[in-house]
Design an enzyme around this catalytic site. Structure first.
Site, PDB file in Angstrom:
ATOM      1  N   LYS A 260      -5.906  -1.850  -2.783  1.00  0.00           N
ATOM      2  CA  LYS A 260      -7.046  -1.603  -1.874  1.00  0.00           C
ATOM      3  C   LYS A 260      -7.772  -2.916  -1.596  1.00  0.00           C
ATOM      4  CE  LYS A 260      -7.050   2.984  -1.412  1.00  0.00           C
ATOM      5  NZ  LYS A 260      -7.173   3.798  -0.199  1.00  0.00           N
TER       6      LYS A 260
ATOM      7  N   ASN B  25      -0.468  11.601   0.155  1.00  0.00           N
ATOM      8  CA  ASN B  25       0.315  10.409  -0.148  1.00  0.00           C
ATOM      9  C   ASN B  25       0.950  10.546  -1.531  1.00  0.00           C
ATOM     10  OD1 ASN B  25      -0.508   8.968   2.209  1.00  0.00           O
ATOM     11  ND2 ASN B  25      -2.493   8.636   1.237  1.00  0.00           N
TER      12      ASN B  25
ATOM     13  N   TYR C 129       0.870  -1.183   0.000  1.00  0.00           N
ATOM     14  CA  TYR C 129       0.000   0.000   0.000  1.00  0.00           C
ATOM     15  C   TYR C 129       0.904   1.228   0.000  1.00  0.00           C
ATOM     16  CZ  TYR C 129      -4.193   2.587   1.519  1.00  0.00           C
ATOM     17  OH  TYR C 129      -5.255   3.454   1.613  1.00  0.00           O
TER      18      TYR C 129
ATOM     19  N   ASP D 288     -13.994   6.337  -1.499  1.00  0.00           N
ATOM     20  CA  ASP D 288     -13.036   6.213  -0.402  1.00  0.00           C
ATOM     21  C   ASP D 288     -12.312   7.527  -0.126  1.00  0.00           C
ATOM     22  OD1 ASP D 288     -11.567   4.756   1.470  1.00  0.00           O
ATOM     23  OD2 ASP D 288      -9.973   4.335   0.015  1.00  0.00           O
ATOM     24  N   ASP D 289     -11.985   8.261  -1.187  1.00  0.00           N
ATOM     25  CA  ASP D 289     -11.212   9.492  -0.998  1.00  0.00           C
ATOM     26  C   ASP D 289     -12.040  10.584  -0.341  1.00  0.00           C
ATOM     27  OD1 ASP D 289      -8.767   8.563  -2.347  1.00  0.00           O
ATOM     28  OD2 ASP D 289     -10.140   8.369  -4.038  1.00  0.00           O
TER      29      ASP D 289
ATOM     30  N   ARG E  64      -6.219  10.502 -10.776  1.00  0.00           N
ATOM     31  CA  ARG E  64      -5.598  11.156  -9.603  1.00  0.00           C
ATOM     32  C   ARG E  64      -5.076  10.054  -8.676  1.00  0.00           C
ATOM     33  NH1 ARG E  64      -5.707  10.247  -4.839  1.00  0.00           N
ATOM     34  NH2 ARG E  64      -7.637  10.952  -3.932  1.00  0.00           N
TER      35      ARG E  64
ATOM     36  N   GLU F 225     -12.200   4.980  -6.479  1.00  0.00           N
ATOM     37  CA  GLU F 225     -10.894   5.269  -5.891  1.00  0.00           C
ATOM     38  C   GLU F 225     -10.046   6.081  -6.859  1.00  0.00           C
ATOM     39  OE1 GLU F 225     -10.158   3.735  -2.633  1.00  0.00           O
ATOM     40  OE2 GLU F 225      -8.709   5.358  -2.744  1.00  0.00           O
ATOM     41  N   ASP F 226      -9.526   7.169  -6.366  1.00  0.00           N
ATOM     42  CA  ASP F 226      -8.547   7.974  -7.097  1.00  0.00           C
ATOM     43  C   ASP F 226      -9.024   8.445  -8.483  1.00  0.00           C
ATOM     44  OD1 ASP F 226      -7.209   7.493  -4.780  1.00  0.00           O
ATOM     45  OD2 ASP F 226      -5.361   6.772  -5.700  1.00  0.00           O
TER      46      ASP F 226
HETATM   47  N1  LIG Z   1      -4.594   9.893   3.959  1.00  0.00           N
HETATM   48  C1  LIG Z   1      -5.610   9.464   3.258  1.00  0.00           C
HETATM   49  O1  LIG Z   1      -6.329   8.537   3.634  1.00  0.00           O
HETATM   50  C2  LIG Z   1      -5.917  10.122   1.972  1.00  0.00           C
HETATM   51  C3  LIG Z   1      -5.036  10.976   1.391  1.00  0.00           C
HETATM   52  N2  LIG Z   1      -5.331  11.584   0.219  1.00  0.00           N
HETATM   53  C4  LIG Z   1      -4.307  12.422  -0.370  1.00  0.00           C
HETATM   54  O2  LIG Z   1      -4.755  13.753  -0.421  1.00  0.00           O
HETATM   55  C5  LIG Z   1      -4.196  14.381  -1.563  1.00  0.00           C
HETATM   56  C6  LIG Z   1      -5.311  15.090  -2.312  1.00  0.00           C
HETATM   57  O3  LIG Z   1      -6.295  14.185  -2.701  1.00  0.00           O
HETATM   58  P1  LIG Z   1      -7.701  14.718  -3.238  1.00  0.00           P
HETATM   59  O4  LIG Z   1      -8.346  15.614  -2.257  1.00  0.00           O
HETATM   60  O5  LIG Z   1      -8.457  13.565  -3.684  1.00  0.00           O
HETATM   61  O6  LIG Z   1      -7.211  15.555  -4.520  1.00  0.00           O
HETATM   62  P2  LIG Z   1      -7.971  16.693  -5.277  1.00  0.00           P
HETATM   63  O7  LIG Z   1      -7.267  16.828  -6.571  1.00  0.00           O
HETATM   64  O8  LIG Z   1      -9.428  16.463  -5.264  1.00  0.00           O
HETATM   65  O9  LIG Z   1      -7.692  17.998  -4.399  1.00  0.00           O
HETATM   66  C7  LIG Z   1      -6.459  18.620  -4.295  1.00  0.00           C
HETATM   67  C8  LIG Z   1      -6.659  19.993  -3.727  1.00  0.00           C
HETATM   68  O10 LIG Z   1      -5.378  20.540  -3.441  1.00  0.00           O
HETATM   69  C9  LIG Z   1      -5.348  21.856  -3.964  1.00  0.00           C
HETATM   70  N3  LIG Z   1      -3.980  22.245  -4.325  1.00  0.00           N
HETATM   71  C10 LIG Z   1      -3.185  21.709  -5.265  1.00  0.00           C
HETATM   72  N4  LIG Z   1      -2.015  22.370  -5.298  1.00  0.00           N
HETATM   73  C11 LIG Z   1      -2.090  23.342  -4.361  1.00  0.00           C
HETATM   74  C12 LIG Z   1      -1.211  24.353  -3.921  1.00  0.00           C
HETATM   75  N5  LIG Z   1       0.017  24.496  -4.451  1.00  0.00           N
HETATM   76  N6  LIG Z   1      -1.616  25.157  -2.932  1.00  0.00           N
HETATM   77  C13 LIG Z   1      -2.830  25.012  -2.375  1.00  0.00           C
HETATM   78  N7  LIG Z   1      -3.712  24.070  -2.757  1.00  0.00           N
HETATM   79  C14 LIG Z   1      -3.338  23.246  -3.737  1.00  0.00           C
HETATM   80  C15 LIG Z   1      -6.232  21.817  -5.190  1.00  0.00           C
HETATM   81  O11 LIG Z   1      -6.590  23.146  -5.502  1.00  0.00           O
HETATM   82  P3  LIG Z   1      -7.482  23.535  -6.766  1.00  0.00           P
HETATM   83  O12 LIG Z   1      -8.849  23.006  -6.427  1.00  0.00           O
HETATM   84  O13 LIG Z   1      -7.425  25.000  -6.813  1.00  0.00           O
HETATM   85  O14 LIG Z   1      -6.901  22.847  -7.936  1.00  0.00           O
HETATM   86  C16 LIG Z   1      -7.371  20.951  -4.667  1.00  0.00           C
HETATM   87  O15 LIG Z   1      -8.282  21.732  -3.949  1.00  0.00           O
HETATM   88  C17 LIG Z   1      -3.476  13.300  -2.358  1.00  0.00           C
HETATM   89  O16 LIG Z   1      -2.113  13.392  -2.099  1.00  0.00           O
HETATM   90  C18 LIG Z   1      -3.996  12.019  -1.789  1.00  0.00           C
HETATM   91  O17 LIG Z   1      -3.033  10.995  -1.789  1.00  0.00           O
HETATM   92  C19 LIG Z   1      -6.522  11.393  -0.414  1.00  0.00           C
HETATM   93  C20 LIG Z   1      -7.435  10.541   0.115  1.00  0.00           C
HETATM   94  C21 LIG Z   1      -7.176   9.818   1.323  1.00  0.00           C
HETATM   95  C1  LIG Z   2      -5.144   6.778   0.725  1.00  0.00           C
HETATM   96  C2  LIG Z   2      -5.819   7.178  -0.490  1.00  0.00           C
HETATM   97  O1  LIG Z   2      -6.895   6.703  -0.789  1.00  0.00           O
HETATM   98  C3  LIG Z   2      -5.206   8.156  -1.345  1.00  0.00           C
HETATM   99  O2  LIG Z   2      -4.159   8.703  -1.014  1.00  0.00           O
HETATM  100  O3  LIG Z   2      -5.778   8.424  -2.396  1.00  0.00           O
HETATM  101 MG   LIG Z   3      -7.423   7.034  -2.799  1.00  0.00          MG
END
Ligand SMILES: NC(=O)C1=CN([C@@H]2O[C@H](COP(=O)(O)OP(=O)(O)OC[C@H]3O[C@@H](n4cnc5c(N)ncnc54)[C@H](OP(=O)(O)O)[C@@H]3O)[C@@H](O)[C@H]2O)C=CC1
Ligand SMILES: CC(=O)C(=O)O
Ligand SMILES: [Mg+2]
Length: 589
Positions: A208, A445, A137, A303-304, A190, A280-281
């Site tokens: 997953k 991540n 993972y 999941d996200d 993503r 997912e993603d």
């Molecule tokens: N720990 C966990 O269980 C999980 C972790 N994650 C992690 O979270 C991260 C984001 O995932 P997710 O929310 O799905 O992705 P999204 O693409 O949906 O969201 C990313 C967000 O980050 C913003 N962003 C990107 N670059 C910048 C910057 N330089 N400054 C400020 N904001 C910025 C984007 O802004 P804008 O909208 O303006 O483009 C957007 O709002 C990934 O790395 C993923 O691995 C996700 C799910 C679960």
């Molecule tokens: C953990 C997870 O689902 C992610 O980083 O997208």
């Molecule tokens: Mg994910």
């Protein structure tokens, strides 16, 4: 002889039963004699015994086949004389895995094991979850996806590309298993914080679902990883000669929607109403829409958005016991306003609304989000994506994270932007200047995208931060004290959540289930865990945790009339435990 060669060249059937090939083995079906342009039939036996038993990962036990089984199943001579226990096999494999220096080598080795001996793979993973989760993972799965084209050996899931348009049901029927309970699907746009990896995103549903089995006890044969390939906008992949996906830019609009729709309907048609489809993603411009569109017709879970929300809320509920306050006492700032950020924000607001019996519109007011254009404020409302609009509060524009921290003085900071090292020393020090116990979650991540490291969080806050991260960090010693960072990762919830849906036969996912999952997870954090700085229970207890999560989710399903598996079991925790797959070898008659 000359005439035979001529016939073979011309593709005429050559039937010469006595002809010998190579080492003198009779080539009864002409497979060895056939030239490249002739057809052969891929014969297979239907009952596994002998070599086919050894080559069937579901039934293979390797050296653990007993003397009696070796006699009964035509294995004599196919194995060396030693009969080993599963425990000894595990010990050997762990020893071998530890010899590899590079995480990706470990990943390849352990995934190879899965292809040889499924039960041993799961036994190893379950018994050594803390050591091996980072291999199968995050973070290693991220690198595996980036190099998936090069390391691809055998299909571990279904690839549904634009070429399968009109034939998606046919493709599903080609999958060898019939009783699917959980599908994890990505379109690869993503992948973690690594962006668009196209078809190579397959590593994510595969990983997953390995966790669904190891952590949540869903039978491996009931799990189906799927990658939808509509192309990729990743130029490097399009140029990469080893890329395994469609070499075109991503299909969008109607073409995309039609393939997804065909897929969603084919899954339901083939596996029934109760099959869980976990998104997912996906990129957020599709993720929210798919969840809304199919939320009323299918059993879907993102999941996200939802899994992450339940896990983060659980960590907060547990942490607040340490800090001695309630959610309403805090100001929240998110760095990243996408799926994870807004998903978590909404569940926190819902929980606050439940606790305070206040409208959710009210409880959202203490929650702020920053995206790539700065703080989300009212003046930006016209140009905001729909999922950000509820978070546009009255405030003057703020351009960057540090300025937002200074302006809003958040006590809880959550990173979900996929931007590594965004929580700088100044950000952490600023938080520490006005709050005794800053709560910092670096969710992004893999590790390279983490907003800060555990060491940075503890040292910059002078040991006062409560810290958790999406990818794991080792314990940190600071000022003679050892801090153990927790892993705020949706892996704490989705396996148990899915199990709860499966065992209750739930037809839909409901927000109340997310809150119930959070409460179950938070309740598993002990005073000893808090003492070490942990806001999540140790992963080694994950099967027990998953059973608790499953029971809470199933309970909501029964209470809301969404469950179809009746009658309702008396003790849902025991029932969930009893439903969990065990990887211990079976005895063959
Ligand atoms: N720990 C966990 O269980 C999980 C972790 N994650 C992690 O979270 C991260 C984001 O995932 P997710 O929310 O799905 O992705 P999204 O693409 O949906 O969201 C990313 C967000 O980050 C913003 N962003 C990107 N670059 C910048 C910057 N330089 N400054 C400020 N904001 C910025 C984007 O802004 P804008 O909208 O303006 O483009 C957007 O709002 C990934 O790395 C993923 O691995 C996700 C799910 C679960
Ligand atoms: C953990 C997870 O689902 C992610 O980083 O997208
Ligand atoms: Mg994910």
């Amino acid at each position: 002889m000359e005439s035979t060669m001529k016939e073979m060249r011309e593709g005429a059937p050559v039937l010469e039963p006595k002809s010998n090939v190579g080492g003198g083995v009779e080539d009864v079906y002409g497979e060895d004699r056939a030239t490249e342009d002739q057809f052969v039939t891929p014969w297979a036996l239907s009952v596994a015994s002998g070599v086919s038993l050894l080559r069937d990962p579901r039934y293979n036990k390797g050296l653990a086949f007993t003397e009696r089984e070796r006699d009964a199943h035509y294995l004599r001579g196919l194995l060396p004389p030693t009969v080993a226990s599963q425990r000894l096999q595990e010990k050997k494999l762990l020893h071998n895995l530890r010899q590899y220096q590079l995480p990706l080598q470990k990943y390849i080795a352990i995934m190879d094991l899965r292809e040889r001996n499924e039960r041993l793979f799961y036994k190893l993973l379950i018994d050594n979850v803390e050591e091996l989760l980072p291999v199968v993972y995050t973070p290693t799965v991220g690198e595996a996806c980036q190099k998936y084209g090069s390391i691809f050996r055998r299909p571990e899931g279904l690839f549904i590309s634009l070429k399968e348009r009109g034939k998606v049901l046919e493709a599903l029927k080609n999958w060898p298993e019939r009783s699917i309970q959980v599908v994890v699907v990505t379109d690869g746009e993503r992948i973690l914080g690594l962006g668009d990896l196209g078809c190579q995103g397959m590593g994510i549903p595969v990983g997953k679902l390995a966790l669904y089995t190891a952590l949540g006890g869903v039978r491996p044969s009931a799990c189906l990883p799927v990658t939808i390939d509509v192309g990729t906008n990743n130029e490097d992949l399009l140029k990469d000669e080893f890329y395994i996906g469609l070499r075109q830019r991503r299909a969008i609009g109607q073409e995309y929607a039609d393939l997804l729709h065909e897929f969603m309907n084919a899954v339901k048609q083939n596996y029934g109403e109760e099959v869980l489809i976990q998104f997912e993603d996906f990129a957020n411009h599709n993720a929210f829409e798919l969840l809304t569109k199919y939320g009323t017709t299918h059993l879907v879970f993102n999941d996200d958005i939802q899994g992450t929300a339940a896990v983060v809320l659980a960590g907060l509920l547990a942490a607040l016991k340490v800090v001695g306050s309630s959610l309403a006492d805090h100001t929240f700032l998110f760095f990243g306003a996408g799926e994870a950020g807004t998903g978590v924000a909404e569940l926190i607001a819902l929980e606050m609304s439940k606790q305070a019996e206040a409208p959710v519109e009210e409880t959202r007011k203490n929650i702020w989000l920053v995206d790539s254009k700065g703080l989300i404020v009212n003046s930006r409302k016209g140009s905001l994506q729909h999922f950000k609009k509820p978070w546009a509060h009255q405030h003057e524009p703020v351009e960057d994270l540090l300025s937002a921290v200074k302006a809003l003085k958040p006590t809880i900071l959550i990173g979900s932007a996929g931007v590594g090292r965004a929580f700088t020393k100044e950000v952490v020090e600023t938080m520490t200047s006005y709050t005794e116990r800053p709560l910092i979650m670096a969710l992004s991540n893999p590790t390279s995208k983490s907003e800060c490291t555990a060491e940075e969080a503890y040292s910059w806050s002078k040991g006062r931060a409560v810290f958790a991260s999406g990818s794991p960090f080792h314990p940190v010693e600071y000022n003679s004290r050892v801090f153990v960072p927790g892993q705020a990762n949706n892996a704490y919830v989705f396996p148990g959540f899915g199990l709860g849906l499966v065992i209750s036969g739930s037809l839909r996912v409901h927000d109340q289930m997310l809150l119930a999952a959070s409460e179950a997870l938070a309740s598993q954090v002990s005073p000893e865990d808090f003492e070490k700085g942990l806001i999540y229970p140790p992963l080694r207890n994950i099967r027990k945790i998953s059973a608790q999560v499953a029971a809470n989710v199933a309970e909501v399903a029964y209470d809301l009339g969404l469950a179809t598996r009746l009658p309702r079991p008396g003790n849902l925790v025991e029932y969930a435990e009893s439903c969990m797959y065990s990887p211990v070898y079976r005895n063959y008659r």
